[in-house]
Design a protein around this motif. Structure first.
Motif, short mmCIF file in Angstrom:
data_model
loop_
_atom_site.label_atom_id
_atom_site.label_comp_id
_atom_site.label_asym_id
_atom_site.label_seq_id
_atom_site.Cartn_x
_atom_site.Cartn_y
_atom_site.Cartn_z
N THR A 1 0.81 -1.22 0.00
CA THR A 1 0.00 0.00 0.00
C THR A 1 0.84 1.27 0.00
O THR A 1 0.27 2.37 -0.01
N THR A 2 2.16 1.15 -0.01
CA THR A 2 2.98 2.36 -0.04
C THR A 2 3.94 2.40 -1.21
O THR A 2 4.31 3.48 -1.68
N ALA A 3 4.37 1.24 -1.69
CA ALA A 3 5.38 1.22 -2.75
C ALA A 3 4.75 1.56 -4.09
O ALA A 3 3.53 1.55 -4.25
N GLU A 4 5.61 1.88 -5.05
CA GLU A 4 5.13 2.20 -6.38
C GLU A 4 5.23 0.97 -7.26
O GLU A 4 6.28 0.36 -7.41
N TYR A 5 4.12 0.62 -7.86
CA TYR A 5 4.11 -0.47 -8.83
C TYR A 5 3.86 0.13 -10.21
O TYR A 5 3.37 1.25 -10.34
N ARG A 6 4.19 -0.63 -11.23
CA ARG A 6 3.93 -0.23 -12.61
C ARG A 6 3.19 -1.34 -13.33
O ARG A 6 3.38 -2.52 -13.04
N VAL A 7 2.35 -0.95 -14.29
CA VAL A 7 1.64 -1.95 -15.08
C VAL A 7 2.66 -2.68 -15.96
O VAL A 7 3.43 -2.05 -16.67
N SER A 8 2.66 -4.01 -15.88
CA SER A 8 3.57 -4.82 -16.68
C SER A 8 3.02 -5.02 -18.08
O SER A 8 1.81 -5.10 -18.29
N ALA A 9 3.93 -5.13 -19.04
CA ALA A 9 3.53 -5.38 -20.43
C ALA A 9 2.95 -6.77 -20.61
O ALA A 9 2.38 -7.08 -21.65
N HIS A 10 3.09 -7.62 -19.60
CA HIS A 10 2.55 -8.98 -19.70
C HIS A 10 1.09 -9.06 -19.25
O HIS A 10 0.56 -10.14 -19.06
N GLY B 1 -10.49 1.42 -15.12
CA GLY B 1 -9.19 2.10 -15.26
C GLY B 1 -8.08 1.10 -15.52
O GLY B 1 -7.18 1.35 -16.33
N ALA B 2 -8.16 -0.06 -14.84
CA ALA B 2 -7.14 -1.10 -15.05
C ALA B 2 -7.18 -1.59 -16.49
O ALA B 2 -6.15 -1.96 -17.05
N ALA B 3 -8.37 -1.59 -17.08
CA ALA B 3 -8.51 -2.07 -18.46
C ALA B 3 -7.85 -1.11 -19.45
O ALA B 3 -7.52 -1.49 -20.57
N GLN B 4 -7.68 0.14 -19.05
CA GLN B 4 -7.16 1.16 -19.97
C GLN B 4 -5.74 1.61 -19.64
O GLN B 4 -5.18 2.46 -20.33
N ALA B 5 -5.15 1.07 -18.57
CA ALA B 5 -3.83 1.52 -18.13
C ALA B 5 -2.74 0.90 -19.00
O ALA B 5 -2.59 -0.33 -19.03
N VAL B 6 -2.00 1.73 -19.70
CA VAL B 6 -0.97 1.21 -20.61
C VAL B 6 0.22 0.70 -19.79
O VAL B 6 0.44 1.15 -18.66
N PRO B 7 0.97 -0.25 -20.35
CA PRO B 7 2.16 -0.73 -19.64
C PRO B 7 3.05 0.44 -19.22
O PRO B 7 3.24 1.38 -19.98
N GLY B 8 3.55 0.36 -18.02
CA GLY B 8 4.39 1.43 -17.49
C GLY B 8 3.64 2.42 -16.62
O GLY B 8 4.23 3.20 -15.88
N THR B 9 2.29 2.41 -16.69
CA THR B 9 1.49 3.29 -15.85
C THR B 9 1.76 3.00 -14.38
O THR B 9 1.86 1.85 -13.97
N ARG B 10 1.88 4.09 -13.59
CA ARG B 10 2.10 3.92 -12.15
C ARG B 10 0.83 3.35 -11.50
O ARG B 10 -0.27 3.77 -11.83
N VAL B 11 1.00 2.39 -10.60
CA VAL B 11 -0.12 1.76 -9.90
C VAL B 11 0.05 2.00 -8.41
O VAL B 11 1.13 1.78 -7.87
N ARG B 12 -1.00 2.49 -7.78
CA ARG B 12 -0.98 2.59 -6.31
C ARG B 12 -2.15 1.82 -5.74
O ARG B 12 -3.30 2.04 -6.12
N PHE B 13 -1.84 0.88 -4.84
CA PHE B 13 -2.89 0.18 -4.10
C PHE B 13 -3.16 0.99 -2.83
O PHE B 13 -2.23 1.26 -2.08
N VAL B 14 -4.41 1.40 -2.64
CA VAL B 14 -4.72 2.15 -1.41
C VAL B 14 -5.73 1.35 -0.60
O VAL B 14 -6.64 0.72 -1.15
N CYS B 15 -5.53 1.35 0.70
CA CYS B 15 -6.35 0.52 1.56
C CYS B 15 -7.78 1.06 1.61
O CYS B 15 -8.01 2.21 2.00
#
Lengths: 300, 246
Positions: free
Chosen positions: A196-205, A270-284
């Motif tokens: 819930t704090t780190a930065e994730y990115r959308v994977s090309a896979h 939004g997840a369906a439209q997020a291109v690879p490399g988009t920053r992802v934040r999981f918030v509680c």
């Protein structure tokens, strides 16, 4: 006859999608259905259809079709250049496509998946009550190929009421509200903080089965295999490499990796439209009040 | 499977070995029922063992048929769980109420002798027959006799449409998956792993022990038929040896 559309350019991956195959998960049948459900509903509404009519879902490169009767068409979802016989027409609003003309939805300018709705909807043969393509188990119509012909439904009477509506854009940053559970106790406290704090990115896979991520691995508090259990849409499953995967519509109905939390369904468009490399934040979004029982496990 | 890029679909044929169903008992009370949240629209009910989960699932279906269960879209049994998804009352209070109710149920012991029964003709000539016989401590000829003499029950489905995880083999006959999975198991392969027996509805990679085959696997799954699946949770299954080569 209600006519048909012929596929002139199938694009990278274009599938027929409706609201999905609901109620068969106990047989191992994924739900399928349009990944960006609000875009599907909106495109249908603008085309004068019921919200659940079958549409085309493109992936990145768009597609082109030729109807054999005049048809009202709407291209929505990911913005793209739209033409009829090479002449630019409006994206996101109803356009009249004459019989024999080519409607071309170009590559997505932002986002990933455009939706093509046709007045009357597309009517390939339904399977278990849905016309959706399911890419995990292969149910429903196969992904489109050049030359395929898809039957159209009867054109709705009268014109649709709305002609222009606001479309949400592709997210610059994908914020995913997360409800912890059912298996968050399989992870260390540190892993839950990381999630819930780190930065994730959308994977090309990423694909229709799941949105894969790149980022720090989540460490487990307990090892071992999880006996297969039911999975929900939006489940955040953590495979052995520790990178969370958000289950989208073609997800398997049961799985053996622990689900740390579940993303709220409204965030999945939004997840369906997020291109690879988009920053992802999981918030509680909260620790759900569902937990109850007489088992020995205390509340976390 | 049509995709090799499954998003970490951990289910595979990987249900854990030894997730054994315990011997029948005189019913289960709320002890050993834990209800876990699975997002705003679902609850995951975890039971103490596979047999308990099958009994709980049977009780859910019974109560739903009587109209005693609040509306849910999907009831998905797993190895030791039952998922209730698409709960109509999505309010936190509604879900908490349902969770408390589920946890309080008294679950009758599973009746393995009731319900719809299907018979599946099979040929016991799988490549792992000798290994299975050795692990069971019996002759190769006895494996079909033991297997076809077992009353199976579909505990849950998954992996692919039409694939049922069948329980019924006693715990001392439970075997691990093969150390090295096969890259291709043919459609119709009759296989064992852990507490389960299953028949592959389509060709796929797989790590289960292959003891035979269903000559006409098309009968397992046909979406144009009603019902589409030959094997759905709760159905009793008997394998009938069509021919044995030794």
């Amino acid at each position: 006859m209600n006519g048909a559309v012929e596929v002139v350019r199938a694009g990278a991956l274009t599938t027929v999608q409706d609201a999905g195959r609901i109620g068969w998960a106990h047989l191992g049948v994924p739900r399928a259905g349009a990944l960006d459900a609000p875009a599907r509903r909106l495109a249908n509404r603008l085309a004068g259809n019921g919200a659940d009519a079958a549409v085309l879902e493109t992936t990145v490169t768009g597609c082109a079709v030729r109807p054999d009767r005049p048809v009202v068409a709407v291209v929505g979802g990911a913005p793209c250049r739209v033409t009829v016989d090479g002449r630019p027409v409006a994206w996101g609003t109803p356009v009249r496509v004459p019989a024999g003309a080519v409607l071309d939805a170009g590559p997505a300018v932002r986002g990933l998946r455009s939706y093509l709705a046709f007045g009357g909807g597309l009517l390939p043969e339904p399977v278990l009550g849905s016309r959706s393509a399911d890419l995990l188990s292969g149910l429903g119509p196969a992904p489109l190929r050049d030359g395929d012909v898809l039957p159209l439904g009867q054109a709705p009477a009268g014109l649709p009421g709305a002609d222009a509506v606001p479309w949400p854009g592709a997210p610059a940053e994908l914020v995913l509200p997360l409800h912890l559970g059912p298996r968050h106790t399989w992870f260390t406290d540190e892993a839950l903080r990381t999630l819930t704090t780190a930065e994730y990115r959308v994977s090309a896979h990423s694909n229709r089965i799941g949105l894969r991520t790149r980022g720090p691995a989540l460490n487990r508090a307990r090892e071992g295999e999880l006996p297969s259990e039911g999975m929900v849409l939006g489940a955040v499953q953590v495979p052995p490499d520790g990178r969370p995967v958000v289950f989208l519509n073609d997800h398997p109905t049961t799985g053996g990796y622990p689900v740390v939390g579940v993303v709220h369904e409204t965030a999945l468009a939004g997840a369906a439209q997020a291109v690879p490399g988009t920053r992802v934040r999981f918030v509680c979004a909260g620790r759900d009040a569902g937990r109850s029982g007489t088992g020995a496990t205390p509340l976390p | 499977m049509s995709t090799g890029a499954g998003a970490g679909a951990g289910t595979g044929m990987g249900a854990s070995a030894g997730a054994g169903a315990s011997a029948g008992s005189g019913g289960h009370t709320g002890a050993g029922i834990e209800v876990l949240p699975a997002g705003p629209g679902a609850l995951l009910v975890e039971l103490s063992c596979g047999e308990h989960a099958e009994a709980f699932h049977a009780e859910l279906l019974r109560r739903r048929a009587l109209g005693e269960l609040p509306a849910v879209r999907e009831i998905v049994p797993g190895a030791r769980t039952v998922l209730l998804d698409g709960i109509a009352d999505r309010t936190p209070d509604g879900r908490a109420r349902l969770a408390r109710e589920l946890a309080s149920w008294r679950i009758p012991a599973l009746r393995r002798d009731t319900g719809e029964t299907v018979e599946i003709p099979v040929v016991y000539d799988g490549p792992d027959l000798a290994d299975v016989a050795a692990a069971w401590g019996v002759t190769v000829a006895e494996v079909p006799r033991i297997h076809a003499g077992t009353e199976f029950r579909v505990a849950f489905c998954g992996f692919a449409p039409g694939f049922g995880y069948l329980t019924g083999l006693p715990e001392h006959l439970h075997l691990p998956r093969r150390a090295t999975p096969r890259t291709r198991v043919p459609a119709g392969a009759l296989a064992l792993a852990g507490a389960y027996t299953g028949v592959y509805p389509r060709p796929s990679p797989g790590g289960w022990q292959l003891i035979g085959r269903m000559p006409e696997p098309g009968g397992l799954w046909n979406p144009a038929r009603e019902p589409a699946a030959l094997l759905s949770p709760g159905v009793r299954v008997r394998f009938v040896a069509a021919e044995v080569r030794s």
